[in-house]
Structures are given as C-alpha cells and as structure tokens.
Enzyme design. Structure first.
Site, short mmCIF file in Angstrom:
data_model
loop_
_atom_site.label_atom_id
_atom_site.label_comp_id
_atom_site.label_asym_id
_atom_site.label_seq_id
_atom_site.Cartn_x
_atom_site.Cartn_y
_atom_site.Cartn_z
N ASP A 7 41.96 -40.33 9.00
CA ASP A 7 43.59 -39.56 9.10
C ASP A 7 43.17 -38.63 9.44
OD1 ASP A 7 45.96 -39.07 7.98
OD2 ASP A 7 44.81 -38.04 5.95
N GLU A 67 45.95 -42.91 11.72
CA GLU A 67 47.40 -42.84 11.83
C GLU A 67 48.09 -41.59 13.18
OE1 GLU A 67 49.21 -41.61 8.34
OE2 GLU A 67 48.87 -39.88 8.77
N ASP A 140 43.44 -36.79 1.61
CA ASP A 140 43.30 -37.30 3.47
C ASP A 140 42.52 -38.56 3.04
OD1 ASP A 140 44.30 -34.35 5.03
OD2 ASP A 140 43.25 -34.09 2.79
#
Length: 166
Positions: A7, A67, A140
């Site tokens: 992330d 991501e 996260d």
C-alpha cells in the site's frame, strides 16, 4: 507463489508478504516502512527504497502487487505518494520481481466479493482468509495484505493475459 502486497505512501508504506500455494494462504510477514515528517523528501524516498530492498531480499517474492493511486482532492499529497510509488516500482523492477497493479475497487471485489465494501469488511475478510487472530494495527498494513490476497485470487488470470495463454 510468494506475494508482496504494498500500500504505497510516503509517510507509511504498508507491506504484507503471503505465500499462496494450492489454494491456501500462509502469512510470512507484514509491517510498515515509516518515514518521519521532518525529514526532506529525497531522504524519505531513500529510506523507502532501502527498507523495501531489504524486505525483498528477505522474502524473495515472486510477485509484487501494488495499489494504484486514487485521489480526489489533495494534489500535493498525490504528488508525494506518486513519487514514493515510483521508488517502490523501481525497487521491485531492480529486484527482478513481476509487478501487478490493482485499483481499490478490484481489491475489494477480490477479497470481499463486493467492489463497494467498507474498509472494516475488507480487513475482517483478509484476517479470516489469512487466519490472523489479531490483524495488523495499521490500516496501511492491513490494506497491503488485502492487496496481496487480491493478487492471489486474480493473479492467475492476469498472468494468462500477460503471456497470451488461452
């Protein structure tokens, strides 16, 4: 297959490493790379690079799932995250690891089965799939594990597209 889910961020880069073999998950490690706010951006980017290089050397992932960026309003933050994301992609490329990118909608769909799922649902399902009694403290990190699970569930079909396999 060992998957490193990431992330991206510049203050916090969440990561999660899982093994996906014969339809089963095994969590190998997870955490976050954090950079202090008072340090100038080039030094923060160097910290991200150094720590992710060490993580990749330790776990030797087959694939990195990251991501894609998604921002509505704060362009300054978006630029800083994009810079960090570039460092993350470079780190994976230099390690010779295959890179796959997923939108938040794709992650939610792959993990929960519903693209508009709430964050709590994604975290709960990720913890269940990975048999984690207590999930990670940082969102996260939880997101990074969900991204890795997403890749495990959808990566095979994306590899088929990449290699033109029918």
């Amino acid at each position: 297959m060992i998957i490193l889910g990431i992330d991206p961020g510049f203050a916090i880069v969440g990561y999660g490493v899982i093994e996906y073999k014969a339809g089963r998950f095994r969590t190998l490690g997870y955490g976050a790379v954090t950079t202090p706010a008072h340090i100038e951006m080039p030094k923060r980017l160097q910290m991200i690079y150094d720590e992710l290089t060490a993580i990749m050397a330790k776990y030797r992932p087959d694939d990195v799932a990251i991501e894609e960026l998604f921002f509505h309003s704060n362009h300054t933050t978006a630029i800083a995250v994009a810079e960090a994301r570039g460092i993350i992609l470079l780190t994976a490329q230099q390690a010779g690891v295959r890179i796959f990118e997923y939108t938040p909608l794709q992650v939610k769909q792959a993990v929960v089965g519903y693209g508009r799922a709430e964050k709590k649902q994604v975290i709960a399902m990720t913890n269940q799939l990975l048999s984690l009694e207590k999930g990670p403290k940082l969102d996260d990190t939880a997101d990074a594990l969900a991204i890795a699970v997403c890749h495990a569930h959808t990566g095979a079909s994306r590899l088929r597209e990449f290699y033109n396999v029918k």
